[in-house]
Enzyme design. Structure first.
Site, PDB file in Angstrom:
ATOM      1  CB  CYS A   1      -0.959   0.062   1.098  1.00 19.49           C
ATOM      2  SG  CYS A   1      -2.308   1.429   1.060  1.00 19.49           S
ATOM      3  CG  LEU A   2       4.241   3.683  -1.991  1.00 21.13           C
ATOM      4  CD1 LEU A   2       4.682   4.493  -0.714  1.00 21.13           C
ATOM      5  CD2 LEU A   2       5.626   3.217  -2.781  1.00 21.13           C
TER       6      LEU A   2
END
Lengths: 450, 228
Positions: B157-158
């Site tokens: 999750c970036l």
């Protein structure tokens, strides 16, 4: 052409365009039956890329516009959901290749037309396959496929020593696209009008949900579907790649999305929405396809015959609220890496890669230092990262001509740093490299004088 | 006829384009210049050109056989620029498993030198599309890691990999972003719900969980292979 004379009504509408002079025609337009009949000659060959919603329309429109030699390429098979708009297909055709059925149906209905189907990916064909066609009409639904065909068409383009495109090397394209009630039609004459890559910024980026929202705080049906598709699938199926064209896979994602939606009390997950979200489908409207295709077919006819000015160069159509249509003249990106002329550099055959890089540094138009050099997918020298620098270092002492597989005239791409307004900037440039005194380039040197 | 000028493009005598001073150049070039000015293509020429081209093609095919050439996508060219300008910290290392000519698939290993994950080594795979940078690369973490923002399947999750990707960003930015995830794991964007909750509620325990996972061992029911 015995059958045209026995059925004069067949080309009646076309004759009005092609047999009479007019005020809006191109300057070199020469009306007459020869022009009409030339459309049927072997050397006028049109490739239709895609046999879906637009492709079906395009094939029919082009065949009815007097083109006799058509080919169509599409990798897909017919699905039930295509039948509402891809009007060449019937229920019993489900599962058959689109290209083959489309070609057969149009040939059945329009006598004398010859359509060769190609049931394969566009990347499966050699570049020489594409060079065969006079003009390429695109009925595609992806940026990637457009970008690929555009790259192929632009690869035929050559420039003379004054950086003017050489007419015979221009491969015209007519591109159509639709999304629901909206659509576009554009004319791409590489080297003359912007190519697809010059204006790729026109395409809005895809909406992508943050993964953590999907995992933690889903709020919409689409969030639940993407959770099942992107996160849950891998969790459960490990190494098995998700195949959006496999109905079993799609059903699994749908079922999981329903469970997740129930857990969070979110309404609206349906099977068709699941397909829509996962495959990024926007509902297609048959009449939008018909409108866009007719514009594309007409542009094709205009480019080939000169019976009118061509669209310059990008038509947008919006039928969502009332009707709005507009033509915008986009400009070429002069430094486009795909269709631009690049910088012409003449070299001796003995020049090594290292010497070549020195030349780039001294070249008045480039002044490019710390160059990394790539040729047709082969990285000849990379400044960074160290691992690639090491792998390419031995090339520095080799003659560039050898590194370019002895091709005496070809395109290279380099990037490095240059100075602009007293500031160091990085840049990526296209170069046309010509080796002096090698067979096959003499005519290039003299073309256009200078 | 003499002195009477008609623009070859719009056929009008009053056309202002005649002021273009390109008369000395050969006629075909002149017309091409005008074509690009007017956006009009002289098309009777087009159909004649097709005929010429057909002949040329036949000749060329007989002569050589035409070696098929690999062409580079615009995405590959842009990636080439990104890669040749990489400027990575010592803690990040890039590898090209398919050799120097396949830049579209590569791996990056990150070895944080500070924070909870110091001295662990984490491998990421990058898959770059031909329409890069219109589309962000697909990045997966190949090392099983106990991390609030990386799940056990390697999803990361970036924000810049998905919702906040912009074509002006590049591979360097992504690698720095990944590095940042290890120095500043964040419980507000959880992909591994349990790890995020522990980090939020009990940082000491989070630290020892991370150590245990990196050394090779169980955290709760999940086994983590050694990664340091």
């Amino acid at each position: 052409m015995a059958d045209t004379s026995s059925q004069p009504s067949r080309s009646r509408d076309l004759d009005k365009l092609l047999l009479r002079p007019g005020n809006l025609v191109g300057a070199t337009f020469e009306p007459g039956p020869e022009l009409r009949d030339a459309l049927q000659e072997d050397f006028v060959k049109v490739l239709v890329v895609g046999a879906g919603g637009l492709g079906c329309e395009l094939l029919k429109d082009l065949a009815l516009s007097g083109f006799r030699n058509l080919e169509v390429i599409d990798m897909d098979r017919i699905e039930v959901t295509n039948l509402n708009r891809q009007f060449l297909f019937r229920l019993e055709d489900v599962g058959k290749p689109k290209a083959e059925v489309a070609a057969k149906r149009v040939k059945e209905r329009i006598s004398g037309v010859n359509i060769v189907p190609h049931f394969c990916r566009i990347e499966d064909k050699d570049i020489s396959f594409y060079s065969d066609f006079s003009i390429i009409a695109l009925g595609l639904d992806s940026i990637e496929a457009r970008s690929y065909i555009n790259g192929v068409a632009c690869s035929f383009l050559e420039y003379d020593s004054n950086d003017n495109p050489i007419e015979e090397t221009i491969k015209p394209m007519v591109d159509g696209g639709t999304e629901g009630f909206k659509g576009h039609a554009r004319v791409i004459l590489p080297g003359v009008t912007p190519c697809f890559e010059c204006t790729i910024w026109l395409f809005p980026p895809q909406v992508k949900f943050p993964l953590c929202t999907l995992a933690e705080t889903p709020r919409t049906a689409a969030h639940c579907i993407e959770y099942a598709h992107l996160i849950k699938w891998n969790e459960v199926h490990g190494g098995v790649a998700f195949d959006p064209d496999d109905p079993k896979h799609m059903k699994w994602v749908y079922d999981e999305a329903v469970k997740r939606a129930e857990l969070f009390g979110i309404p609206g997950v349906t099977y068709s929405l699941t397909q829509g979200v996962v495959k990024n489908i926007i509902p297609a409207i048959a009449s939008t396809n018909a409108i866009i295709s007719s514009a594309c077919a007409l542009e094709t006819l205009k480019i080939v015959t000169g019976c009118s000015k061509t669209l310059s160069n990008y038509l947008t159509y919006n039928g969502a609220e009332g009707l709005h249509t507009k033509v915008t003249e986009f400009e070429r990106d002069k430094d486009c890496l795909v269709c631009g002329p690049g910088v012409l550099i003449e070299l001796d055959t003995s020049v090594t890669l290292k010497k070549f890089m020195d030349i780039l540094e001294e070249h008045p138009k480039l002044q490019l230092s710390r160059a990394s050099v790539t040729h047709r997918g082969k990285n000849l020298y990379m400044q960074a990262p160290p691992i690639l620098e090491e792998m390419t270092r031995s090339n520095l002492s080799l003659p560039l001509l050898d590194l370019m597989d002895k091709v005496p005239k070809d395109v290279l791409h380099v990037n490095g740093t240059t100075v602009k307004k007293d500031e160091k900037v990085t840049c990526l440039r296209k170069l046309r490299v010509v080796f002096k005194g090698v067979d096959g380039v003499a005519d290039m040197d003299t073309a256009g004088g200078a | 006829m003499a002195g009477q000028y008609t623009c070859p493009i719009c056929s009008q005598a009053s056309c202002q384009r005649k002021r273009t001073k390109t008369r000395t150049i050969s006629v075909s070039l002149f017309i091409l210049r005008l074509l690009s000015l007017c956006g009009l293509f002289s098309s009777r020429t087009m159909i004649r050109l097709f005929k010429v081209k057909e002949k040329q093609r036949e000749l060329a095919e007989n002569a050589s056989g035409g070696a098929p050439v690999k062409k580079q996508s615009a995405g590959e060219l842009r990636l080439h620029k990104d890669i040749s300008e990489l400027n990575l910290p010592k803690s990040c290392n890039i590898q090209f498993p398919n050799g120097k000519d396949d830049l579209m698939n590569f791996e990056v290993s990150i070895r944080p030198d500070e924070g909870y994950y110091a001295s662990g080594t984490f491998l990421f795979s990058f898959q770059v599309s031909p329409i890069y940078p219109h589309e962000a690369p697909k990045v997966k973490c190949k090392t099983k890691v106990y991390h609030p923002n990386i799940d056990l399947e390697g999803n990361v999750c970036l924000n810049i990999l998905r919702e906040d990707w912009k074509p002006v960003l590049n591979i360097n930015t992504i690698i720095y972003g990944l590095y940042h995830l290890f120095t500043e794991p964040n419980y507000e964007d959880p992909l591994n719900h349990d790890a995020a909750a522990v980090l939020r509620d009990n940082p000491k325990m989070f630290e020892s969980n991370v150590r245990r996972a990196m050394a090779g061992g169980y955290v709760g029911q999940t086994y983590f292979p050694r990664s340091m």
